[in-house]
Design a protein around this motif. Structure first.
Motif, PDB file in Angstrom:
ATOM      1  N   VAL A   1      10.807   2.320  -5.091  1.00 40.91           N
ATOM      2  CA  VAL A   1      11.462   1.063  -4.783  1.00 40.91           C
ATOM      3  C   VAL A   1      11.555   0.907  -3.270  1.00 40.91           C
ATOM      4  O   VAL A   1      11.848   1.879  -2.567  1.00 40.91           O
ATOM      5  N   PRO A   2      11.262  -0.287  -2.734  1.00 43.06           N
ATOM      6  CA  PRO A   2      11.433  -0.489  -1.298  1.00 43.06           C
ATOM      7  C   PRO A   2      12.888  -0.812  -0.976  1.00 43.06           C
ATOM      8  O   PRO A   2      13.596  -1.427  -1.788  1.00 43.06           O
ATOM      9  N   VAL A   3      13.322  -0.417   0.193  1.00 43.24           N
ATOM     10  CA  VAL A   3      14.699  -0.673   0.631  1.00 43.24           C
ATOM     11  C   VAL A   3      14.646  -1.300   2.015  1.00 43.24           C
ATOM     12  O   VAL A   3      14.030  -0.753   2.932  1.00 43.24           O
ATOM     13  N   TYR A   4      15.304  -2.450   2.157  1.00 46.14           N
ATOM     14  CA  TYR A   4      15.368  -3.131   3.449  1.00 46.14           C
ATOM     15  C   TYR A   4      16.830  -3.336   3.818  1.00 46.14           C
ATOM     16  O   TYR A   4      17.580  -3.974   3.081  1.00 46.14           O
TER      17      TYR A   4
ATOM     18  N   ARG B   1      15.709   7.513 -11.057  1.00 37.65           N
ATOM     19  CA  ARG B   1      15.942   8.113  -9.737  1.00 37.65           C
ATOM     20  C   ARG B   1      14.711   7.943  -8.848  1.00 37.65           C
ATOM     21  O   ARG B   1      14.059   8.921  -8.465  1.00 37.65           O
ATOM     22  N   PRO B   2      14.400   6.702  -8.504  1.00 42.33           N
ATOM     23  CA  PRO B   2      13.150   6.422  -7.791  1.00 42.33           C
ATOM     24  C   PRO B   2      13.130   6.974  -6.371  1.00 42.33           C
ATOM     25  O   PRO B   2      14.177   7.194  -5.766  1.00 42.33           O
ATOM     26  N   MET B   3      11.927   7.152  -5.877  1.00 47.71           N
ATOM     27  CA  MET B   3      11.756   7.448  -4.466  1.00 47.71           C
ATOM     28  C   MET B   3      12.039   6.165  -3.695  1.00 47.71           C
ATOM     29  O   MET B   3      11.467   5.119  -3.993  1.00 47.71           O
ATOM     30  N   LEU B   4      12.949   6.233  -2.733  1.00 53.40           N
ATOM     31  CA  LEU B   4      13.321   5.060  -1.953  1.00 53.40           C
ATOM     32  C   LEU B   4      12.495   5.027  -0.671  1.00 53.40           C
ATOM     33  O   LEU B   4      12.462   5.997   0.090  1.00 53.40           O
ATOM     34  N   TYR B   5      11.836   3.901  -0.449  1.00 55.44           N
ATOM     35  CA  TYR B   5      11.019   3.737   0.753  1.00 55.44           C
ATOM     36  C   TYR B   5      11.699   2.739   1.688  1.00 55.44           C
ATOM     37  O   TYR B   5      11.757   1.544   1.397  1.00 55.44           O
ATOM     38  N   GLU B   6      12.243   3.243   2.782  1.00 60.07           N
ATOM     39  CA  GLU B   6      12.836   2.367   3.787  1.00 60.07           C
ATOM     40  C   GLU B   6      11.706   1.622   4.494  1.00 60.07           C
ATOM     41  O   GLU B   6      10.802   2.237   5.063  1.00 60.07           O
ATOM     42  N   VAL B   7      11.754   0.287   4.444  1.00 58.46           N
ATOM     43  CA  VAL B   7      10.687  -0.511   5.034  1.00 58.46           C
ATOM     44  C   VAL B   7      11.263  -1.527   6.012  1.00 58.46           C
ATOM     45  O   VAL B   7      12.376  -2.034   5.827  1.00 58.46           O
TER      46      VAL B   7
ATOM     47  N   LYS C   1       0.828  -1.210   0.000  1.00 57.33           N
ATOM     48  CA  LYS C   1       0.000   0.000   0.000  1.00 57.33           C
ATOM     49  C   LYS C   1       0.860   1.256   0.000  1.00 57.33           C
ATOM     50  O   LYS C   1       0.547   2.236  -0.686  1.00 57.33           O
ATOM     51  N   GLN C   2       1.956   1.234   0.748  1.00 56.54           N
ATOM     52  CA  GLN C   2       2.850   2.391   0.790  1.00 56.54           C
ATOM     53  C   GLN C   2       3.439   2.675  -0.590  1.00 56.54           C
ATOM     54  O   GLN C   2       3.480   3.830  -1.043  1.00 56.54           O
ATOM     55  N   LEU C   3       3.888   1.629  -1.263  1.00 57.12           N
ATOM     56  CA  LEU C   3       4.476   1.798  -2.598  1.00 57.12           C
ATOM     57  C   LEU C   3       3.420   2.213  -3.619  1.00 57.12           C
ATOM     58  O   LEU C   3       3.663   3.088  -4.464  1.00 57.12           O
ATOM     59  N   HIS C   4       2.260   1.596  -3.537  1.00 57.76           N
ATOM     60  CA  HIS C   4       1.165   1.917  -4.452  1.00 57.76           C
ATOM     61  C   HIS C   4       0.753   3.379  -4.292  1.00 57.76           C
ATOM     62  O   HIS C   4       0.571   4.102  -5.285  1.00 57.76           O
ATOM     63  N   ASN C   5       0.643   3.831  -3.060  1.00 51.94           N
ATOM     64  CA  ASN C   5       0.302   5.231  -2.808  1.00 51.94           C
ATOM     65  C   ASN C   5       1.402   6.161  -3.300  1.00 51.94           C
ATOM     66  O   ASN C   5       1.132   7.259  -3.790  1.00 51.94           O
ATOM     67  N   GLY C   6       2.658   5.713  -3.181  1.00 52.43           N
ATOM     68  CA  GLY C   6       3.779   6.544  -3.629  1.00 52.43           C
ATOM     69  C   GLY C   6       3.737   6.840  -5.105  1.00 52.43           C
ATOM     70  O   GLY C   6       4.165   7.919  -5.545  1.00 52.43           O
ATOM     71  N   LEU C   7       3.202   5.895  -5.880  1.00 47.16           N
ATOM     72  CA  LEU C   7       3.135   6.105  -7.328  1.00 47.16           C
ATOM     73  C   LEU C   7       2.105   7.163  -7.724  1.00 47.16           C
ATOM     74  O   LEU C   7       2.063   7.586  -8.878  1.00 47.16           O
ATOM     75  N   GLN C   8       1.293   7.583  -6.773  1.00 47.70           N
ATOM     76  CA  GLN C   8       0.356   8.669  -7.079  1.00 47.70           C
ATOM     77  C   GLN C   8       1.092   9.986  -7.310  1.00 47.70           C
ATOM     78  O   GLN C   8       0.607  10.872  -8.014  1.00 47.70           O
ATOM     79  N   SER C   9       2.291  10.109  -6.712  1.00 47.63           N
ATOM     80  CA  SER C   9       3.021  11.384  -6.819  1.00 47.63           C
ATOM     81  C   SER C   9       4.462  11.238  -7.300  1.00 47.63           C
ATOM     82  O   SER C   9       5.085  12.229  -7.676  1.00 47.63           O
TER      83      SER C   9
ATOM     84  N   GLY D   1      19.296  -1.414   3.547  1.00 46.90           N
ATOM     85  CA  GLY D   1      20.177  -0.913   2.497  1.00 46.90           C
ATOM     86  C   GLY D   1      20.081  -1.630   1.169  1.00 46.90           C
ATOM     87  O   GLY D   1      20.739  -1.246   0.202  1.00 46.90           O
ATOM     88  N   GLN D   2      19.270  -2.656   1.084  1.00 47.50           N
ATOM     89  CA  GLN D   2      19.140  -3.448  -0.145  1.00 47.50           C
ATOM     90  C   GLN D   2      17.845  -3.113  -0.878  1.00 47.50           C
ATOM     91  O   GLN D   2      16.774  -3.131  -0.284  1.00 47.50           O
ATOM     92  N   TRP D   3      17.971  -2.796  -2.176  1.00 50.31           N
ATOM     93  CA  TRP D   3      16.778  -2.555  -2.988  1.00 50.31           C
ATOM     94  C   TRP D   3      16.008  -3.866  -3.144  1.00 50.31           C
ATOM     95  O   TRP D   3      16.596  -4.935  -3.313  1.00 50.31           O
ATOM     96  N   GLY D   4      14.671  -3.764  -3.101  1.00 51.70           N
ATOM     97  CA  GLY D   4      13.849  -4.963  -3.202  1.00 51.70           C
ATOM     98  C   GLY D   4      12.739  -4.827  -4.225  1.00 51.70           C
ATOM     99  O   GLY D   4      12.778  -3.980  -5.120  1.00 51.70           O
ATOM    100  N   HIS D   5      11.733  -5.677  -4.073  1.00 46.66           N
ATOM    101  CA  HIS D   5      10.546  -5.695  -4.941  1.00 46.66           C
ATOM    102  C   HIS D   5       9.291  -5.710  -4.066  1.00 46.66           C
ATOM    103  O   HIS D   5       9.332  -6.183  -2.942  1.00 46.66           O
ATOM    104  N   PRO D   6       8.197  -5.205  -4.620  1.00 50.37           N
ATOM    105  CA  PRO D   6       8.017  -4.725  -5.991  1.00 50.37           C
ATOM    106  C   PRO D   6       8.577  -3.320  -6.189  1.00 50.37           C
ATOM    107  O   PRO D   6       8.715  -2.560  -5.234  1.00 50.37           O
ATOM    108  N   VAL D   7       8.889  -3.024  -7.428  1.00 50.52           N
ATOM    109  CA  VAL D   7       9.242  -1.663  -7.808  1.00 50.52           C
ATOM    110  C   VAL D   7       8.054  -1.083  -8.579  1.00 50.52           C
ATOM    111  O   VAL D   7       7.156  -1.823  -8.988  1.00 50.52           O
ATOM    112  N   GLY D   8       8.051   0.216  -8.760  1.00 46.85           N
ATOM    113  CA  GLY D   8       6.918   0.816  -9.454  1.00 46.85           C
ATOM    114  C   GLY D   8       7.341   1.905 -10.415  1.00 46.85           C
ATOM    115  O   GLY D   8       8.341   2.602 -10.180  1.00 46.85           O
ATOM    116  N   PHE D   9       6.607   2.033 -11.503  1.00 44.89           N
ATOM    117  CA  PHE D   9       6.870   3.045 -12.520  1.00 44.89           C
ATOM    118  C   PHE D   9       5.583   3.725 -12.943  1.00 44.89           C
ATOM    119  O   PHE D   9       4.541   3.071 -13.071  1.00 44.89           O
ATOM    120  N   ARG D  10       5.683   5.020 -13.206  1.00 46.88           N
ATOM    121  CA  ARG D  10       4.595   5.717 -13.874  1.00 46.88           C
ATOM    122  C   ARG D  10       4.691   5.449 -15.381  1.00 46.88           C
ATOM    123  O   ARG D  10       5.717   5.001 -15.894  1.00 46.88           O
TER     124      ARG D  10
END
Length: 197
Positions: A130-133, A168-174, A117-125, A135-144
């Motif tokens: 991309v989620p980061v756990y 240059r994605p928005m990185l979401y620390e999760v 939900k956090q990533l899905h909402n992020g794609l609104q703006s 320090g490691q990039w993970g999935h799912p990733v999202g694109f407009r």
């Protein structure tokens, strides 16, 4: 704005020893369990599969998702990889009029709905997320939609990472190890099930 989900699940499970999409998690096939996590978003879901998936699982998937069936490599002289599946999916959702998409992997069933939900909402703006756990990039990733044409040109082993980095994605620390927990062997599945129980 239509922001849907693409789940890539057309691989051959060679390291698993059998079709890992059919391995059981809480009584259901792994792939169905993964899709169930994404249904919390209440958005369109496109699952990319191959022709070897069992009819029972296909029938269950059709209740919540649209399916895109990739040809078996033996039917296609060109050996294809995950990038080909992604490109085919992007072309399909472009025709469906999607404005953005999360792109997940069918063998990563333990991403938490809150993270999705956090990533899905992020794609609104944001143009890409991309989620980061740890320090490691993970999935799912999202694109407009802006990046769909570039993603649709991918092929073979050239994945979407290069497009993601240039976006240059928005990185979401999760605090969600599920974003980096894919399943390639029965031992990995057993270990992850023990952690989630």
């Amino acid at each position: 704005m239509t922001c849907g989900v693409i789940l890539l699940a057309a691989g051959r499970s060679t390291r698993f020893g059998s079709d890992k999409r059919e391995a059981r998690i809480k009584g259901m096939p792994l792939l169905l369990y993964t899709v169930q996590q994404y249904t919390a978003l209440s958005c369109p879901i496109l699952v990319v599969i191959n022709q070897s998936l069992s009819q029972n699982t296909v029938s269950e998937l059709e209740k919540t998702s649209q399916l895109l069936v990739m040809p078996e490599p033996s039917d296609n002289p060109t050996v294809y990889g995950m990038a080909d599946s992604l490109a085919a999916a992007i072309k399909r959702v472009s025709m469906l009029g999607w404005n953005a998409s999360l792109i997940g992997l069918g063998d990563m069933p333990f991403v938490q709905p809150e993270t999705l939900k956090q990533l899905h909402n992020g794609l609104q703006s944001c143009s890409a997320v991309v989620p980061v756990y740890n320090g490691q990039w993970g999935h799912p990733v999202g694109f407009r939609q802006h990046y769909f044409s570039e993603l649709a040109k991918l092929n073979g082993d050239r994945g979407g990472r290069s497009v993601l980095e240039s976006a240059r994605p928005m990185l979401y620390e999760v605090n969600d190890s599920g974003v980096v927990s894919d399943i390639d062997t029965p031992e990995q599945l057993h270990s992850l099930l023990n952690k989630t129980n």
